[in-house]
Design a protein around this motif. Structure first.
Motif, PDB file in Angstrom:
ATOM      1  N   ALA A  70       0.854  -1.190   0.000  1.00  0.00           N
ATOM      2  CA  ALA A  70       0.000   0.000   0.000  1.00  0.00           C
ATOM      3  C   ALA A  70       0.882   1.229   0.000  1.00  0.00           C
ATOM      4  CB  ALA A  70      -0.918   0.005   1.217  1.00  0.00           C
ATOM      5  N   ALA A  71       0.448   2.247  -0.707  1.00  0.00           N
ATOM      6  CA  ALA A  71       1.281   3.436  -0.867  1.00  0.00           C
ATOM      7  C   ALA A  71       0.399   4.628  -1.189  1.00  0.00           C
ATOM      8  CB  ALA A  71       2.299   3.225  -1.984  1.00  0.00           C
ATOM      9  N   SER A  72       1.019   5.788  -1.211  1.00  0.00           N
ATOM     10  CA  SER A  72       0.402   7.008  -1.715  1.00  0.00           C
ATOM     11  C   SER A  72       1.343   7.596  -2.742  1.00  0.00           C
ATOM     12  CB  SER A  72       0.162   8.015  -0.586  1.00  0.00           C
ATOM     13  OG  SER A  72      -0.731   7.494   0.371  1.00  0.00           O
ATOM     14  N   GLY A  73       0.780   8.290  -3.732  1.00  0.00           N
ATOM     15  CA  GLY A  73       1.658   8.873  -4.731  1.00  0.00           C
ATOM     16  C   GLY A  73       0.912   9.327  -5.958  1.00  0.00           C
ATOM     17  N   LEU A  74       1.652   9.493  -7.032  1.00  0.00           N
ATOM     18  CA  LEU A  74       1.121   9.954  -8.313  1.00  0.00           C
ATOM     19  C   LEU A  74       1.160   8.815  -9.316  1.00  0.00           C
ATOM     20  CD1 LEU A  74       2.936  13.416  -8.473  1.00  0.00           C
ATOM     21  CD2 LEU A  74       0.605  12.940  -7.684  1.00  0.00           C
ATOM     22  N   CYS A  75       0.222   8.825 -10.238  1.00  0.00           N
ATOM     23  CA  CYS A  75       0.169   7.780 -11.253  1.00  0.00           C
ATOM     24  C   CYS A  75      -0.540   8.320 -12.491  1.00  0.00           C
ATOM     25  CB  CYS A  75      -0.546   6.541 -10.714  1.00  0.00           C
ATOM     26  SG  CYS A  75      -2.295   6.816 -10.330  1.00  0.00           S
ATOM     27  N   SER A  76      -0.608   7.505 -13.527  1.00  0.00           N
ATOM     28  CA  SER A  76      -1.145   7.985 -14.801  1.00  0.00           C
ATOM     29  C   SER A  76      -2.635   8.308 -14.732  1.00  0.00           C
ATOM     30  CB  SER A  76      -0.897   6.937 -15.896  1.00  0.00           C
ATOM     31  OG  SER A  76      -1.508   5.704 -15.558  1.00  0.00           O
ATOM     32  N   THR A  77      -3.380   7.664 -13.816  1.00  0.00           N
ATOM     33  CA  THR A  77      -4.823   7.932 -13.691  1.00  0.00           C
ATOM     34  C   THR A  77      -5.171   8.728 -12.447  1.00  0.00           C
ATOM     35  OG1 THR A  77      -5.247   5.866 -12.476  1.00  0.00           O
ATOM     36  CG2 THR A  77      -5.333   5.771 -14.893  1.00  0.00           C
ATOM     37  N   CYS A  78      -4.167   9.195 -11.729  1.00  0.00           N
ATOM     38  CA  CYS A  78      -4.397   9.816 -10.426  1.00  0.00           C
ATOM     39  C   CYS A  78      -4.973  11.227 -10.497  1.00  0.00           C
ATOM     40  CB  CYS A  78      -3.097   9.864  -9.617  1.00  0.00           C
ATOM     41  SG  CYS A  78      -2.575   8.262  -8.976  1.00  0.00           S
ATOM     42  N   GLY A  79      -4.888  11.854 -11.653  1.00  0.00           N
ATOM     43  CA  GLY A  79      -5.290  13.245 -11.722  1.00  0.00           C
ATOM     44  C   GLY A  79      -4.186  14.137 -11.177  1.00  0.00           C
ATOM     45  N   PRO A  80      -4.519  15.377 -10.842  1.00  0.00           N
ATOM     46  CA  PRO A  80      -3.471  16.332 -10.439  1.00  0.00           C
ATOM     47  C   PRO A  80      -2.941  16.117  -9.027  1.00  0.00           C
ATOM     48  CG  PRO A  80      -5.635  17.349 -10.270  1.00  0.00           C
ATOM     49  CD  PRO A  80      -5.851  16.008 -10.892  1.00  0.00           C
ATOM     50  N   ASN A  81      -3.662  15.345  -8.209  1.00  0.00           N
ATOM     51  CA  ASN A  81      -3.285  15.200  -6.805  1.00  0.00           C
ATOM     52  C   ASN A  81      -2.853  13.778  -6.477  1.00  0.00           C
ATOM     53  OD1 ASN A  81      -3.998  17.904  -6.249  1.00  0.00           O
ATOM     54  ND2 ASN A  81      -6.142  17.322  -5.976  1.00  0.00           N
ATOM     55  N   GLN A  82      -2.213  13.671  -5.345  1.00  0.00           N
ATOM     56  CA  GLN A  82      -1.788  12.378  -4.849  1.00  0.00           C
ATOM     57  C   GLN A  82      -2.992  11.484  -4.560  1.00  0.00           C
ATOM     58  OE1 GLN A  82       1.077  12.041  -1.393  1.00  0.00           O
ATOM     59  NE2 GLN A  82      -0.848  11.517  -0.409  1.00  0.00           N
ATOM     60  N   GLN A  83      -2.826  10.153  -4.782  1.00  0.00           N
ATOM     61  CA  GLN A  83      -3.896   9.204  -4.513  1.00  0.00           C
ATOM     62  C   GLN A  83      -3.368   7.988  -3.753  1.00  0.00           C
ATOM     63  OE1 GLN A  83      -6.912  10.025  -5.050  1.00  0.00           O
ATOM     64  NE2 GLN A  83      -6.789  11.610  -6.624  1.00  0.00           N
ATOM     65  N   ALA A  84      -4.293   7.266  -3.115  1.00  0.00           N
ATOM     66  CA  ALA A  84      -3.967   5.986  -2.504  1.00  0.00           C
ATOM     67  C   ALA A  84      -3.706   4.965  -3.604  1.00  0.00           C
ATOM     68  CB  ALA A  84      -5.115   5.528  -1.612  1.00  0.00           C
ATOM     69  N   LEU A  85      -2.691   4.116  -3.377  1.00  0.00           N
ATOM     70  CA  LEU A  85      -2.270   3.150  -4.385  1.00  0.00           C
ATOM     71  C   LEU A  85      -2.100   1.773  -3.750  1.00  0.00           C
ATOM     72  CD1 LEU A  85       0.609   5.313  -5.936  1.00  0.00           C
ATOM     73  CD2 LEU A  85      -1.718   5.101  -6.837  1.00  0.00           C
ATOM     74  N   LEU A  86      -2.225   0.737  -4.570  1.00  0.00           N
ATOM     75  CA  LEU A  86      -1.912  -0.624  -4.152  1.00  0.00           C
ATOM     76  C   LEU A  86      -1.092  -1.268  -5.252  1.00  0.00           C
ATOM     77  CD1 LEU A  86      -2.306  -2.901  -2.051  1.00  0.00           C
ATOM     78  CD2 LEU A  86      -4.302  -3.631  -3.372  1.00  0.00           C
ATOM     79  N   TRP A  87       0.059  -1.826  -4.859  1.00  0.00           N
ATOM     80  CA  TRP A  87       0.969  -2.462  -5.834  1.00  0.00           C
ATOM     81  C   TRP A  87       0.980  -3.963  -5.627  1.00  0.00           C
ATOM     82  CZ3 TRP A  87       4.982  -5.804  -5.540  1.00  0.00           C
ATOM     83  CH2 TRP A  87       5.808  -5.937  -6.665  1.00  0.00           C
ATOM     84  N   ASN A  88       0.965  -4.715  -6.725  1.00  0.00           N
ATOM     85  CA  ASN A  88       1.309  -6.132  -6.643  1.00  0.00           C
ATOM     86  C   ASN A  88       2.130  -6.503  -7.870  1.00  0.00           C
ATOM     87  OD1 ASN A  88      -0.347  -7.484  -8.786  1.00  0.00           O
ATOM     88  ND2 ASN A  88      -2.070  -6.731  -7.559  1.00  0.00           N
ATOM     89  N   GLU A  89       2.791  -7.657  -7.797  1.00  0.00           N
ATOM     90  CA  GLU A  89       3.754  -7.997  -8.835  1.00  0.00           C
ATOM     91  C   GLU A  89       3.108  -8.297 -10.181  1.00  0.00           C
ATOM     92  OE1 GLU A  89       5.926 -11.442  -7.763  1.00  0.00           O
ATOM     93  OE2 GLU A  89       4.171 -12.643  -7.261  1.00  0.00           O
ATOM     94  N   HIS A  90       1.805  -8.573 -10.202  1.00  0.00           N
ATOM     95  CA  HIS A  90       1.145  -8.914 -11.461  1.00  0.00           C
ATOM     96  C   HIS A  90       0.600  -7.701 -12.192  1.00  0.00           C
ATOM     97  CE1 HIS A  90       1.528 -13.071 -10.278  1.00  0.00           C
ATOM     98  NE2 HIS A  90       0.859 -12.845  -9.157  1.00  0.00           N
ATOM     99  N   THR A  91       0.071  -6.737 -11.434  1.00  0.00           N
ATOM    100  CA  THR A  91      -0.581  -5.594 -12.084  1.00  0.00           C
ATOM    101  C   THR A  91       0.156  -4.279 -11.879  1.00  0.00           C
ATOM    102  OG1 THR A  91      -1.972  -5.164 -10.140  1.00  0.00           O
ATOM    103  CG2 THR A  91      -2.827  -6.693 -11.786  1.00  0.00           C
TER     104      THR A  91
END
Length: 381
Positions: A70-91
C-alpha cells in the motif's frame, strides 16, 4: 483544505526524516556461521535482497504476506493530486482513488491487511466536510466512506484481518479543538467507536493495530507536554508502556511494539526501540556514524525495520542493526533511506532514491525462509 491531501506524501517523507533479509540468510545458514563469514569477508555475496522499483513519487506505507504494498503517490490515472495506491507484482500500481473513485481532491493510504484491504483518508464526494473522511478499500474494488467523529476529520491508520480499522482524528476546521478529536476503532458491526484519550493526555495518535485488535500509538502528556507511548485493548483500555519521550509506531501479532524514544527532553536524539510485555524496552541502537534512529514496523519474527540517519535499516536479534544499503547490489543506483514495512517472509518496503529520484521500493530475500529454523526467530514467544 483540499490541498491537505496533496501534501501528505512529501509531509510523510519530511516527518520521517526529521523525527527522525538478512535474518532469512541467518536462519538458513546458521547465525554464527553467517556472522563469521560476514566478518571474515569470505566469498559470500552481501547481496541478500533483490530490489523492485515501485515507481517514482510513490510513498509506501506497508506490505502484507502476499507481497502487496500500500502506498500514496502519483500515477497515470491519479489526476493532479496524490492518490492511494496498491501495488502487486502482477498488475503493478493500482489507483484506488482518482478517476476510479472520484477522489479528485486527493487520497492517501496508511494501512494494509493480509487480505489486500487498504485504509486511509480522502476528499470523498460524500463527506460532509471538505477534508477528510477515513476510507476502506476492498479487493473487489469497492470503497467505503467510514466517516469521521463529530467535528473531526478522520484517517484510517491500520486495518487487521478481521476488518477492524484503527485511526486518528483531527479538527476539521482551523483553529479547532484538538483535544476533542480522539483515536477511533471502526468495525462493520458497530461503526466508528470513539476510544477517548489515554489518562493525562491532551492529544493522541495511532501507530497500528494487530490481528487481536490491540492498538498502539503515542500521546502528548498534559503535565509536561512530552510524548509517550500507549497500548490499548478492548478489555483494559489504554495503558502507558512506561517509555518516557516515546512514540509507538507498530505492533506485531505477539503484541511486541516498535517505535522511537528520545534520549533527552525536547531533543531530536531519538533511538529505535522494541518493547515486549515480559522484557520491557530494548534500545535497538543506531547505524554507525548516524545520530538518530526510528523503528517503523516489526513482523512476527521480531525482525524490525526503520531508518537511522539517511539509511534504511533491518534489525534482528542475531545481527543487530544493519544498513539495508549494504545488503543490495551496490551498483544498482539505489539509496534506501527508510523502511516502513516488513512481512513474515522478510519482504521489506520503504522509500529511497534511484539515480537521485525519489522512488518506492520492495526488497525480496534472495533465499527464502527455512521454517525449520524458526527457533532462532525471536527472543520471546
Amino acid at each position: 483544505m483540499r490541498n491537505a491531501i496533496r501534501l501528505i506524501g512529501p509531509a510523510i517523507i519530511a516527518a520521517l526524516k526529521a523525527k527522525l533479509t538478512l535474518i532469512v540468510f541467518c536462519l538458513l545458514l546458521g547465525a554464527s556461521a553467517w556472522a563469521q563469514g560476514w566478518q571474515d569477508g569470505e566469498k559470500r555475496s552481501r547481496e541478500v535482497f533483490t530490489v523492485t522499483d515501485l515507481g517514482p513519487n510513490v510513498w509506501p506505507v506497508g506490505i502484507n504476506a502476499r507481497g502487496q504494498v500500500a502506498a500514496s503517490g502519483l500515477c497515470s490515472t491519479c489526476g493532479p493530486n496524490q492518490q492511494a495506491l496498491l501495488w502487486n507484482e502482477h498488475t503493478g500500481l493500482k489507483d484506488l482513488g482518482g478517476s476510479t473513485n472520484n477522489f479528485l481532491g486527493g487520497s492517501a493510504a496508511f494501512g494494509l491487511n493480509g487480505l489486500g484491504e487498504v485504509v486511509g483518508t480522502s476528499n470523498s464526494p460524500s463527506s460532509p466536510v471538505q477534508c477528510c473522511d477515513a476510507f476502506l478499500w476492498s479487493s473487489s474494488g469497492k470503497i467505503q466512506d467510514l466517516g469521521a467523529l463529530p467535528g473531526c476529520a478522520a484517517t484510517g491508520i491500520g486495518i487487521n484481518d478481521r476488518g477492524e480499522v484503527a485511526g486518528i482524528s483531527s479538527p476539521n476546521t482551523y483553529p479547532g479543538n484538538a483535544s476533542s478529536c480522539h483515536p477511533f476503532l471502526w468495525n462493520s458491526t458497530n461503526g466508528m467507536q470513539d476510544l477517548g484519550l489515554p489518562p493525562g493526555a491532551i492529544v493522541a495518535g495511532v501507530g497500528g493495530i494487530n490481528n487481536a485488535g490491540v492498538i498502539v500509538g503515542g500521546y502528548i502528556s498534559a503535565s509536561d507536554f512530552t510524548p509517550r507511548s500507549y497500548i490499548w485493548t478492548s478489555r483494559g483500555g489504554f495503558r502507558d508502556l512506561g517509555i518516557p519521550q516515546s512514540e509507538a509506531a507498530g505492533i506485531n501479532d505477539k503484541g511486541h511494539v516498535v517505535g522511537r524514544y528520545n534520549t533527552c527532553s525536547f531533543c531530536a536524539k531519538g533511538r529505535a526501540f522494541l518493547w515486549q510485555p515480559k522484557r520491557g524496552m530494548r534500545d535497538l541502537g543506531m547505524l554507525p556514524g548516524q545520530t538518530y534512529s526510528s523503528a517503523w514496523a516489526v513482523n512476527v519474527h521480531d525482525q524490525v525495520v526503520g531508518g537511522s540517519g539517511s539509511y534504511a535499516f533491518l534489525w534482528t536479534k542475531a545481527t543487530g542493526m544493519l544498513n539495508l544499503n549494504d545488503l543490495i547490489d551496490t551498483s544498482s543506483g539505489w539509496q534506501l533511506y527508510f523502511a516502513v514495512g516488513i512481512n513474515a517472509n522478510a519482504q521489506i518496503t520503504g522509500q529511497g532514491t534511484l539515480n537521485g529520484e525519489e522512488h518506492g521500493f520492495k526488497l525480496t530475500p534472495k533465499i527464502k525462509r527455512n521454517e525449520a529454523e524458526d527457533s532462532q526467530k525471536s527472543e520471546e514467544e
